[in-house]
Motif scaffolding. Sequence first.
Motif, PDB file in Angstrom:
ATOM      1  N   UNK A 126       8.867  -8.610 -21.023  1.00 55.29           N
ATOM      2  CA  UNK A 126       8.397  -8.462 -22.572  1.00 55.29           C
ATOM      3  C   UNK A 126       8.351  -8.357 -23.941  1.00 55.29           C
ATOM      4  N   UNK A 127       9.616  -8.992 -24.262  1.00 54.80           N
ATOM      5  CA  UNK A 127      10.261  -9.266 -25.536  1.00 54.80           C
ATOM      6  C   UNK A 127      10.633 -10.966 -25.335  1.00 54.80           C
ATOM      7  N   UNK A 161       1.844 -19.285 -27.281  1.00 54.68           N
ATOM      8  CA  UNK A 161       2.146 -18.572 -25.880  1.00 54.68           C
ATOM      9  C   UNK A 161       3.645 -19.049 -26.235  1.00 54.68           C
ATOM     10  N   UNK A 162       4.368 -18.810 -25.274  1.00 62.13           N
ATOM     11  CA  UNK A 162       5.846 -18.055 -25.029  1.00 62.13           C
ATOM     12  C   UNK A 162       6.185 -19.429 -23.773  1.00 62.13           C
ATOM     13  N   UNK A 163       7.709 -20.017 -23.319  1.00 59.91           N
ATOM     14  CA  UNK A 163       7.999 -20.137 -22.387  1.00 59.91           C
ATOM     15  C   UNK A 163       9.797 -20.381 -22.305  1.00 59.91           C
ATOM     16  N   UNK A 167       2.606 -11.337 -18.944  1.00 61.71           N
ATOM     17  CA  UNK A 167       3.829 -12.888 -18.709  1.00 61.71           C
ATOM     18  C   UNK A 167       3.351 -12.642 -17.012  1.00 61.71           C
ATOM     19  N   UNK A 168       3.758 -14.341 -16.986  1.00 61.35           N
ATOM     20  CA  UNK A 168       3.965 -15.051 -15.496  1.00 61.35           C
ATOM     21  C   UNK A 168       4.960 -15.443 -14.975  1.00 61.35           C
ATOM     22  N   UNK A 226       8.912 -24.418 -14.059  1.00 58.64           N
ATOM     23  CA  UNK A 226      10.129 -23.657 -13.722  1.00 58.64           C
ATOM     24  C   UNK A 226       9.641 -22.314 -14.250  1.00 58.64           C
ATOM     25  N   UNK A 227       9.046 -22.741 -15.536  1.00 59.73           N
ATOM     26  CA  UNK A 227       9.420 -21.424 -16.467  1.00 59.73           C
ATOM     27  C   UNK A 227       8.500 -20.692 -16.615  1.00 59.73           C
ATOM     28  N   UNK A 228       8.888 -19.312 -16.700  1.00 67.67           N
ATOM     29  CA  UNK A 228       8.508 -17.959 -16.449  1.00 67.67           C
ATOM     30  C   UNK A 228       7.472 -17.965 -18.870  1.00 67.67           C
ATOM     31  N   UNK A 229       6.513 -17.921 -18.719  1.00 62.19           N
ATOM     32  CA  UNK A 229       5.069 -17.997 -19.748  1.00 62.19           C
ATOM     33  C   UNK A 229       5.120 -16.694 -19.427  1.00 62.19           C
ATOM     34  N   UNK A 230       4.600 -16.739 -21.237  1.00 65.09           N
ATOM     35  CA  UNK A 230       3.938 -15.956 -21.874  1.00 65.09           C
ATOM     36  C   UNK A 230       3.022 -15.876 -22.993  1.00 65.09           C
TER      37      UNK A 230
END
Length: 123
Positions: free
Chosen positions: A105-106, A96-98, A50-51, A31-35
């Motif tokens: 983008x930030x 990677x980040x959630x 990002x995805x 359910x998370x946007x990831x980057x």
Amino acid sequence: QVQLVESGGGLVQAGDSLRLSCAASGRGFSTYGMGWFRQAPGKEREFVATISWSGGATYYANSVKGRFTISRDNAKNTLYLQMNNLKPEDTAVYYCAADVDIGGTLAAEYEYWGQGTQVIVSS
């Protein structure tokens, strides 16, 4: 809460390819946007890609567009970054980040971060 662990970094030559992986544990990955972000020595952390939670929407920094591809496998709780035609300026620690929301983008938009994986591209 989700825990993130990156892997796949290494030392490669210019023009080579690498695939980074980010394994997520805990609840909610799908359910998370990831980057993906990166930080080179002496520089600020910068956005890479990002995805969306479904994988249906992606966005890239201009510096990697056409060379990098972000993807995810929600069944495996894993995020990927396929990096082709690597350049020396791609050398950095990749994170990677959630984001519990849609991502972006930030860096400040992301709540959870991995520890990073080093990518070194020699000329």
